[in-house]
Design a protein around this motif. Structure first.
Motif, PDB file in Angstrom:
ATOM      1  N   GLU A   1       0.974  -0.852   0.122  1.00 41.40           N
ATOM      2  CA  GLU A   1      -0.066  -0.174   0.226  1.00 41.40           C
ATOM      3  C   GLU A   1       1.049   1.015  -0.237  1.00 41.40           C
ATOM      4  O   GLU A   1       2.007   1.029  -0.340  1.00 41.40           O
ATOM      5  N   GLY A   2       0.628   2.266  -0.542  1.00 40.87           N
ATOM      6  CA  GLY A   2       1.070   2.975  -0.715  1.00 40.87           C
ATOM      7  C   GLY A   2       0.938   4.850  -1.642  1.00 40.87           C
ATOM      8  O   GLY A   2       0.434   4.294  -1.999  1.00 40.87           O
ATOM      9  N   PRO A   3       1.218   5.786  -0.922  1.00 40.55           N
ATOM     10  CA  PRO A   3       0.842   6.802  -1.759  1.00 40.55           C
ATOM     11  C   PRO A   3       1.274   6.188  -3.259  1.00 40.55           C
ATOM     12  O   PRO A   3       0.792   7.163  -3.796  1.00 40.55           O
ATOM     13  N   SER A   4       2.357   5.323  -3.800  1.00 42.14           N
ATOM     14  CA  SER A   4       3.201   5.426  -4.998  1.00 42.14           C
ATOM     15  C   SER A   4       2.641   5.032  -5.993  1.00 42.14           C
ATOM     16  O   SER A   4       2.767   3.925  -6.928  1.00 42.14           O
ATOM     17  N   TYR A   5       1.260   4.322  -5.238  1.00 46.84           N
ATOM     18  CA  TYR A   5       0.346   3.168  -6.329  1.00 46.84           C
ATOM     19  C   TYR A   5      -0.353   3.952  -6.991  1.00 46.84           C
ATOM     20  O   TYR A   5      -1.023   5.331  -6.548  1.00 46.84           O
ATOM     21  N   PRO A   6      -0.504   3.636  -8.376  1.00 41.11           N
ATOM     22  CA  PRO A   6      -1.494   4.565  -8.382  1.00 41.11           C
ATOM     23  C   PRO A   6      -3.113   3.825  -9.128  1.00 41.11           C
ATOM     24  O   PRO A   6      -3.329   2.655  -8.317  1.00 41.11           O
ATOM     25  N   SER A   7      -3.826   4.946  -9.710  1.00 40.75           N
ATOM     26  CA  SER A   7      -5.187   4.522  -9.474  1.00 40.75           C
ATOM     27  C   SER A   7      -5.723   4.984 -10.656  1.00 40.75           C
ATOM     28  O   SER A   7      -5.371   5.649 -11.174  1.00 40.75           O
ATOM     29  N   TYR A   8      -6.902   4.967 -10.582  1.00 40.81           N
ATOM     30  CA  TYR A   8      -7.917   5.877 -11.501  1.00 40.81           C
ATOM     31  C   TYR A   8      -9.135   6.032 -11.085  1.00 40.81           C
ATOM     32  O   TYR A   8      -9.399   5.747  -9.601  1.00 40.81           O
ATOM     33  N   ASP A   9      -9.886   6.994 -11.921  1.00 42.55           N
ATOM     34  CA  ASP A   9     -10.559   7.866 -11.848  1.00 42.55           C
ATOM     35  C   ASP A   9     -11.982   7.819 -12.830  1.00 42.55           C
ATOM     36  O   ASP A   9     -11.013   7.970 -13.606  1.00 42.55           O
ATOM     37  N   TRP A  10     -13.230   8.264 -12.597  1.00 43.17           N
ATOM     38  CA  TRP A  10     -14.377   8.635 -13.913  1.00 43.17           C
ATOM     39  C   TRP A  10     -14.725   9.609 -13.632  1.00 43.17           C
ATOM     40  O   TRP A  10     -15.616   9.922 -12.813  1.00 43.17           O
ATOM     41  N   PHE A  11     -15.337  10.412 -14.748  1.00 47.16           N
ATOM     42  CA  PHE A  11     -16.156  11.138 -14.886  1.00 47.16           C
ATOM     43  C   PHE A  11     -16.667  11.873 -15.995  1.00 47.16           C
ATOM     44  O   PHE A  11     -16.568  11.082 -17.001  1.00 47.16           O
ATOM     45  N   GLN A  12     -17.919  12.200 -16.221  1.00 44.11           N
ATOM     46  CA  GLN A  12     -18.523  11.592 -17.282  1.00 44.11           C
ATOM     47  C   GLN A  12     -18.931  13.398 -17.552  1.00 44.11           C
ATOM     48  O   GLN A  12     -19.857  14.340 -16.895  1.00 44.11           O
ATOM     49  N   THR A  13     -18.829  14.300 -18.587  1.00 49.77           N
ATOM     50  CA  THR A  13     -20.189  15.188 -19.275  1.00 49.77           C
ATOM     51  C   THR A  13     -20.884  14.945 -20.638  1.00 49.77           C
ATOM     52  O   THR A  13     -21.466  13.367 -20.421  1.00 49.77           O
ATOM     53  N   ASN A  14     -22.421  15.199 -20.396  1.00 52.04           N
ATOM     54  CA  ASN A  14     -23.438  14.729 -21.435  1.00 52.04           C
ATOM     55  C   ASN A  14     -22.892  14.001 -22.894  1.00 52.04           C
ATOM     56  O   ASN A  14     -23.500  13.186 -22.753  1.00 52.04           O
ATOM     57  N   SER A  15     -22.243  14.347 -23.406  1.00 54.03           N
ATOM     58  CA  SER A  15     -20.772  13.434 -24.359  1.00 54.03           C
ATOM     59  C   SER A  15     -20.286  12.790 -24.072  1.00 54.03           C
ATOM     60  O   SER A  15     -19.533  11.788 -25.165  1.00 54.03           O
ATOM     61  N   LEU A  16     -19.298  13.037 -22.809  1.00 49.12           N
ATOM     62  CA  LEU A  16     -17.916  12.470 -23.009  1.00 49.12           C
ATOM     63  C   LEU A  16     -18.028  11.571 -21.507  1.00 49.12           C
ATOM     64  O   LEU A  16     -18.391  11.896 -20.698  1.00 49.12           O
ATOM     65  N   VAL A  17     -17.127  10.174 -22.078  1.00 53.21           N
ATOM     66  CA  VAL A  17     -16.487  10.065 -20.158  1.00 53.21           C
ATOM     67  C   VAL A  17     -15.350   9.941 -20.511  1.00 53.21           C
ATOM     68  O   VAL A  17     -14.357   9.773 -21.336  1.00 53.21           O
ATOM     69  N   THR A  18     -14.780  10.671 -18.773  1.00 52.45           N
ATOM     70  CA  THR A  18     -13.047  10.928 -19.229  1.00 52.45           C
ATOM     71  C   THR A  18     -12.274   9.831 -17.975  1.00 52.45           C
ATOM     72  O   THR A  18     -12.961   9.729 -17.171  1.00 52.45           O
ATOM     73  N   ILE A  19     -11.780   8.714 -18.478  1.00 54.79           N
ATOM     74  CA  ILE A  19     -11.589   8.143 -17.205  1.00 54.79           C
ATOM     75  C   ILE A  19      -9.819   8.268 -16.906  1.00 54.79           C
ATOM     76  O   ILE A  19      -8.991   8.703 -17.928  1.00 54.79           O
ATOM     77  N   ALA A  20      -9.246   9.188 -16.055  1.00 56.36           N
ATOM     78  CA  ALA A  20      -8.129   9.854 -15.366  1.00 56.36           C
ATOM     79  C   ALA A  20      -6.723   8.652 -14.638  1.00 56.36           C
ATOM     80  O   ALA A  20      -7.394   8.260 -13.443  1.00 56.36           O
ATOM     81  N   ILE A  21      -5.915   8.338 -14.566  1.00 53.27           N
ATOM     82  CA  ILE A  21      -5.180   7.384 -14.196  1.00 53.27           C
ATOM     83  C   ILE A  21      -4.319   8.366 -13.885  1.00 53.27           C
ATOM     84  O   ILE A  21      -3.625   8.823 -14.087  1.00 53.27           O
ATOM     85  N   TYR A  22      -4.120   7.707 -12.764  1.00 54.20           N
ATOM     86  CA  TYR A  22      -2.983   9.177 -12.165  1.00 54.20           C
ATOM     87  C   TYR A  22      -1.711   8.079 -11.551  1.00 54.20           C
ATOM     88  O   TYR A  22      -1.215   6.882 -10.834  1.00 54.20           O
ATOM     89  N   THR A  23      -0.487   7.877 -12.346  1.00 52.94           N
ATOM     90  CA  THR A  23       0.269   6.733 -12.027  1.00 52.94           C
ATOM     91  C   THR A  23       0.739   7.496 -11.138  1.00 52.94           C
ATOM     92  O   THR A  23       2.214   6.217 -11.202  1.00 52.94           O
TER      93      THR A  23
END
Ligand code: FAD
Ligand code: NAD
Length: 540
Positions: A152-174
């Motif tokens: 575990e730890g702060p250096s592990y990557p993670s992801y999140d997603w958010f959307q608008t009416n027409s787009l879905v953005t997947i954000a990867i935090y490396t």
């Protein structure tokens, strides 16, 4: 029909005598080539002795089958009767016997992890191992995996997603700053979405069955300063998504790359529990079950470069983002008489000089390869037979060359033989445009004859244009009129070529060609007191 030579294989002094990593190949008897093996597997002969029945194999049972004429080997939880294959194994019977009656996964991965044994040995499949957690590689049921090496730890990557009416953005935090567009590979087919992010010696995998349909094309952005990658998908319908999708195999896993140089990463299983927005996934990742991912690419053009070498241009599917990093290779896969055959190739740029290719195709959609066609080879004649518009599967990249080797570099020496020139193409382009500290690049290019020299006139023009570049051609079988250098790689040729005028300059020597050439070259470089860090040899 494929034309397969029938003399002892490999031919004396052939590149096939020595496999990657310096492992010796053995001469095979007449009628025991890979093509002969494929024919045998198609003959309908019962190769397992079980008349097509698949059985569950206990460890005790596996151990009993440890003789040449009764040899079972387990690879990733599947058991194969390899006795019929013994005489066809390029590495020889003794090498196969090292894994007789046992789990050969590790040995297999050390020697030729990319060989598609599933296809090659499918007629030898005896069955699965009876599950015994923590012993079998690649077969651990998820519920029984213990998380002993979880980090575990702060250096592990993670992801999140958010959307608008027409787009879905997947954000990867490396959580890494040295990422770029080469670090991310995205594929989506139907509703399956995959994003592999290369983070140092690991690969972070997002693998999701999307909850709604998206359009084929998407965009990828990298915010280097914070190590964030954004993949922007276009919704097919402008509706609000309640959730991104369901996790598919190895979703949200941090996977050690097989080509890592870091011994810890090589040996460990890295798993982690992550809490994602509305999703809790458990890292039950087992690196042995993660193979290279392939996508089908279309042949766009093929042009002759020498009498036997062609420049192939392949187009990636619109739903793929893939840029092969400098110094890395991919695997091409084609079905050959019903068996999938895989060989490694190093992508190049479309030319050495930009004015040679007009209009310039966007490099993120096209991959170029310089490939020598061996008329008596297995794979390249088949590749050569492809028509424009046909498809070939291309893997994700592999290789341990690191661009950081170029930092502050002053003198770059490139030793290439034959198609060993391929990794040097992108290296040359990069070195001459992106390394401000660079003082000199010298290429020594070994070929048999003048006709074999790939892109000779482009190399000469580039050397004329850029005074930092020197190119020397060395021929091993020249005609008598040749007044350039001749012979094989030797101490005399190297010591003259590698003369560095200024002391303590930062130097890198890259070497690539037939395995004996590369091995001999590395030995000679060491004799000339080049350190390990100053030498990079390209092998599989
Ligand atoms: P093979 O079947 O492997 O045959 C090769 C030679 O062995 C031929 O001369 C053939 O006549 C001989 N031979 C085969 N069977 C027999 C037999 N039964 N008896 C006697 N002789 C026999 N190559 C490129 O052109 N471009 C690249 O960019 C490139 N990149 C590479 C990157 C890596 C990391 C590595 C390891 C290799 C790369 N190669 C590249 C080489 C490539 O992977 C193949 O080895 C090559 O294309 C030959 O494949 P083939 O199946 O056509 O020939
Ligand atoms: P080739 O047979 O045309 O030989 C080219 C030159 O290599 C010869 O003129 C000679 O100078 C030298 N050479 C050949 N055999 C030698 C030996 N036994 N000892 C010393 N020098 C020798 O070469 P090719 O058919 O173009 O083969 C190129 C090789 O490069 C293939 O084996 C291929 O697998 C390898 N390759 C490796 C990578 C990689 O590892 N990344 C990439 C591309 C090509």
């Amino acid at each position: 029909m494929l034309n397969v030579p029938s003399q002892s294989f490999p031919a004396p002094r052939s590149q096939q005598r020595v496999a990657s990593g310096g492992r010796s190949k053995v001469p095979l008897k007449q009628g025991r080539s890979l093509m002969d093996w494929i024919r045998l597997t198609k003959s309908g002969k019962d190769l397992t002795g079980l008349k097509g029945r698949l059985i569950e194999v206990t460890e005790e049972e596996l151990k009993k089958h440890n003789k040449k004429d009764d040899c079972w080997i387990c690879i990733r939880g599947f058991v194969y009767n390899v006795s019929p294959y013994m005489e066809y194994h390029p590495g020889g019977e003794d090498e196969l016997m090292r894994a007789a009656g046992s789990d050969g996964t590790e040995l297999f991965d050390q020697v030729h992890r990319w060989v598609n044994y599933e296809s090659m040995l499918k007629e030898c499949l005896v069955g699965r191992m009876a599950i015994k957690p923590a012993v079998l590689k690649g077969m651990l049921p998820k519920s029984q995996v213990t998380d002993t090496l979880a980090k575990e730890g702060p250096s592990y990557p993670s992801y999140d997603w958010f959307q608008t009416n027409s787009l879905v953005t997947i954000a990867i935090y490396t959580k890494q700053k040295d990422i770029n567009l080469d670090s991310i590979i995205v594929d989506h087919q139907d509703d399956s979405f995959r994003a592999e992010t290369i983070i140092k010696d690991c690969l972070y995998l997002i693998h999701i069955g999307l909850s709604h349909e998206v359009q084929e094309d998407f965009s990828v952005r990298v915010v280097e300063s914070v190590g964030k990658i954004e993949i922007v998908l276009k919704k097919k319908e402008n509706t609000s998504w309640d959730f991104l999708g369901h996790p598919l195999e190895n979703h949200n896993s941090l996977i050690p790359r097989k080509d890592t140089e870091d011994p810890y990463m090589k040996d460990s299983y890295i798993r982690k529990n992550i809490n994602q927005r509305r999703e809790t996934f458990i890292f039950t990742f087992n690196p042995d079950v993660v193979g290279l991912y392939y996508r089908k690419c279309q042949l766009i053009s093929k042009e002759n470069v020498t009498h036997d070498t062609r420049l192939f241009c392949l187009m990636l599917p619109p739903s793929t983002h893939l840029q092969v990093p400098i110094g890395q290779h991919v695997y091409l896969k084609l079905p050959i008489t019903g068996t999938e055959i895989v060989k490694p190739y190093t992508p190049v740029s479309g030319s050495l000089l930009s004015e040679f290719k007009e209009p310039v195709l966007p490099n993120n959609k096209y991959i170029y390869f310089l490939i020598k066609i061996y008329h008596t080879g297995l794979f390249t004649p088949e590749l050569d037979r492809l028509q424009i518009g046909d498809f070939v599967s291309v893997s994700s990249p592999e290789g341990n060359f690191k661009i950081s080797k170029f930092q502050e570099l002053e003198d770059l020496f490139l030793l290439a033989a034959g198609t060993g020139f391929t990794p040097m193409v992108k290296i040359l382009n990069y070195a001459l445009t992106d390394i401000p500290s660079l003082r000199k690049v010298k290429l020594m290019f070994f070929n048999k004859t003048e006709d074999d020299i790939i892109w000779r006139s482009q190399l000469e023009k580039l050397a004329f244009k850029d005074k930092r570049l020197d190119v020397e051609f060395v021929l091993s079988a020249p005609i008598s009129e040749w007044n350039g250098k001749q012979g094989h790689i030797s101490p005399a040729l190297l010591s003259e070529f590698l003369k560095i005028n200024l002391d303590k300059s930062k130097v890198l020597v890259c070497i690539c060609g037939p395995v004996p050439f590369t091995e001999q070259g590395v030995r000679l470089l060491q004799d000339l007191n080049f350190s390990k860090n100053e030498i990079h040899s390209f092998t599989a």
